[in-house]
Design a protein around this motif. Structure first.
Motif, PDB file in Angstrom:
ATOM      1  N   UNK A   1      16.259  86.191  31.553  1.00  0.00           N
ATOM      2  CA  UNK A   1      16.880  87.024  32.680  1.00  0.00           C
ATOM      3  C   UNK A   1      17.233  88.424  32.334  1.00  0.00           C
ATOM      4  N   UNK A   2      17.226  88.875  31.271  1.00  0.00           N
ATOM      5  CA  UNK A   2      17.427  90.208  31.019  1.00  0.00           C
ATOM      6  C   UNK A   2      16.111  90.899  31.027  1.00  0.00           C
ATOM      7  N   UNK A   3      15.121  90.167  30.197  1.00  0.00           N
ATOM      8  CA  UNK A   3      13.923  90.474  30.181  1.00  0.00           C
ATOM      9  C   UNK A   3      13.235  90.928  31.589  1.00  0.00           C
ATOM     10  N   UNK A   4      13.631  90.009  32.683  1.00  0.00           N
ATOM     11  CA  UNK A   4      12.999  90.050  33.863  1.00  0.00           C
ATOM     12  C   UNK A   4      13.585  91.445  34.569  1.00  0.00           C
ATOM     13  N   UNK A   5      14.782  91.693  34.565  1.00  0.00           N
ATOM     14  CA  UNK A   5      15.439  92.742  34.961  1.00  0.00           C
ATOM     15  C   UNK A   5      14.587  93.955  34.219  1.00  0.00           C
ATOM     16  N   UNK A   6      14.476  94.116  33.016  1.00  0.00           N
ATOM     17  CA  UNK A   6      13.756  94.955  32.314  1.00  0.00           C
ATOM     18  C   UNK A   6      12.112  95.334  32.761  1.00  0.00           C
ATOM     19  N   UNK A   7      11.662  94.249  32.783  1.00  0.00           N
ATOM     20  CA  UNK A   7      10.197  94.117  33.567  1.00  0.00           C
ATOM     21  C   UNK A   7       9.978  94.821  34.800  1.00  0.00           C
ATOM     22  N   UNK A   8      10.844  94.491  35.738  1.00  0.00           N
ATOM     23  CA  UNK A   8      11.072  94.840  36.859  1.00  0.00           C
ATOM     24  C   UNK A   8      10.807  96.366  37.213  1.00  0.00           C
ATOM     25  N   UNK A   9      11.524  97.033  36.078  1.00  0.00           N
ATOM     26  CA  UNK A   9      11.601  98.472  36.223  1.00  0.00           C
ATOM     27  C   UNK A   9      10.110  98.967  35.666  1.00  0.00           C
ATOM     28  N   UNK A  10       9.473  98.074  34.882  1.00  0.00           N
ATOM     29  CA  UNK A  10       7.993  98.600  34.633  1.00  0.00           C
ATOM     30  C   UNK A  10       7.184  98.457  35.820  1.00  0.00           C
ATOM     31  N   UNK A  11       7.298  97.437  36.593  1.00  0.00           N
ATOM     32  CA  UNK A  11       6.600  97.264  37.921  1.00  0.00           C
ATOM     33  C   UNK A  11       6.875  98.172  38.766  1.00  0.00           C
ATOM     34  N   UNK A  12       7.945  98.427  38.910  1.00  0.00           N
ATOM     35  CA  UNK A  12       8.395  99.802  39.858  1.00  0.00           C
ATOM     36  C   UNK A  12       7.660 101.105  39.266  1.00  0.00           C
TER      37      UNK A  12
END
Length: 462
Positions: free
Chosen positions: A285-296
């Motif tokens: 769940x935390x990695x998903x939040x972090x990776x979302x900022x990479x995509x943006x």
């Protein structure tokens, strides 16, 4: 669709980054629901104490299979964002059709290769004899869904690159709910075991693929999809691969490091393997939040770089770094606070080994999550550089700082008596995140200087 897309080359940045990233984050969380639903249902209702470990030990192999294609989709995202920002309509359309065609063909090829090799991979990571047959059955069914997963991820990448992060969220909300319903139907009602949750997952993956293709097909914009236009444009494909291949290779090698880590975990008792399955799901769940900022970061940097707005490119990096650190701290420490309650969701508390499984899950979660924001910093720097086209140097830094160092740690440090423990294994993660972030920050100096020079030339021309 016209209402969903957003032009990031104009207007305020800080709030646009945040509100664009939230749907990305929720989309990733909904994808995790696929895995969480599998593991909660199989752990509580299958009636087999080894089923959860059988499903969990395949996670690193599954990631190894699909992450290369998902990594290549980064090239698609960066190029579409640049063409969209530069308003190059023909190139945008050709990139969309090349991307979807590659996703389908690449997904089929990867599925065939993985299906043949899966037993050998399970044996390579020392999967325990009492769970290897179930693990093989589960992962072979999951592999059949790779083409659908690839098409969805490339399609979602296209939508996000042009500023639409909401449509993929809506698709995943629908198919995620279907996955949960099918899990319950197959396992609880039909009394299936690991094959039930695997079938539920691949059905939902193909539903997602059909939905994203239908969305692109119904669009009237320049990124509209038509089956008759499916092709591999050699020039565009070369550009996608030049950015995407290093990212895909990096994702694959990261997955290999996780496979090595899984092999180390498999040396512990089955309860620890099950606990690691739970912890990896929770910290996902935390990695998903972090990776979302990479995509943006890829989208914002790519669109503004394509439009020649270099000051906005640099500001997008600063704002993304601030936001990912704050969100990372909030999410990870909330999970630490409720680690015991979250772990309890995945196990039948009446089982004899339930306390040991929960204890292992809590210990691993606390070790990983306490400084997880460092992973977010690393992800943003990586996405920013890829959005500008600096994919190869990003790959080299990431592989040296995280993958290679982590594998060396697992092979040479972890076996030492002082480090041969859960703590000794997982302390490697914050160390390698920090090292990778430092290397990526040094790489950022080159594009920053190039953009500053371009700004000065532009001002002189004016």
């Amino acid at each position: 669709m016209a209402r969903q897309k957003v032009n990031f080359t104009e207007g305020s940045l800080f709030d646009k980054i945040f509100f664009f990233t939230i749907p990305l984050m929720l989309s990733g969380i909904l994808q995790l629901i696929y895995n969480m639903a599998d593991r909660i249902v199989i752990g509580r209702y299958a009636g087999d104490p080894n089923a959860l470990a059988a499903v969990g030990c395949t996670g690193s192999i599954n990631n190894l299979i699909v992450n290369f294609l998902i990594g290549v989709s980064v090239g698609c995202s960066a190029i579409i964002a640049q063409y969209y920002g530069a308003k190059k309509k023909h190139e945008l359309s050709r990139t969309v059709h090349t991307s979807i065609t590659f996703a389908l063909i690449g997904g089929i090829i990867m599925a065939v290769i993985a299906f043949i090799c899966v037993r050998s991979l399970l044996e390579l990571i020392d999967t325990k004899p009492d769970i290897i047959d179930q693990a093989e059955l589960y992962i072979k069914i999951i592999i059949l869904g790779v083409p659908g997963s690839a098409v969805f991820n490339f399609g979602a990448t296209i939508l996000r690159a042009i500023g639409d992060s909401k449509t993929p969220l809506i698709i995943l909300a629908t198919t995620g709910f279907a996955n949960v319903v099918l899990n319950i139907l197959f396992v609880v009602c039909f009394k299936m075991n690991v094959e039930g949750v695997a079938l539920a997952t691949i059905i939902s993956q193909y539903m997602s693929a059909v939905a994203v293709i239908w969305t692109l097909y119904k669009s009237n914009e320049d990124y509209q999809f038509r089956f008759k236009k499916m092709c591999i444009d050699a020039q565009i494909f070369k550009r996608i691969i030049s950015i995407g291949f290093p990212s895909g290779l990096q994702s694959t090698l990261f997955s290999i490091s996780n496979v090595v880590c899984q092999g180390a975990i498999n040396t512990f008792p089955t309860e620890v393997v099950s606990g690691n399955t739970i912890a990896s799901t929770v910290d996902g769940l935390t990695y998903t939040a972090m990776h979302s900022f990479q995509q943006s970061a890829i989208t914002f940097a790519g669109q503004n770089y394509g439009a020649g707005k270099y000051k906005r490119v640099k500001r997008s990096l600063i704002y993304s770094m601030i936001q990912v650190s704050v969100v990372g701290l909030i999410v990870s420490w909330t999970e630490i606070l409720f680690a015991n309650q979250l772990a309890s969701l995945f196990v039948d508390k009446t089982a004899e080994n339930a306390p040991q499984i929960i204890a292992a899950a809590v210990e691993i979660s606390r070790l990983i999550l306490c400084v997880y924001f460092l992973c977010g910093v690393m992800e943003v720097l990586s996405g920013y550089l890829r959005g500008l086209g600096y994919s190869f140097s990003t790959m080299v830094c990431s592989l040296l700082g995280a993958c290679v160092c982590r594998i060396l740690w697992f092979e040479f440090i972890f076996p030492l008596p002082a480090f041969n423990s859960i703590f000794g294994l997982y302390i490697s993660y914050p160390i390698t995140w920090s090292l990778t972030a430092l290397l990526l920050a040094l790489i950022c100096i080159k594009p920053c200087k190039a953009m500053k020079k371009a700004e000065m030339l532009s001002d002189t021309t004016k």
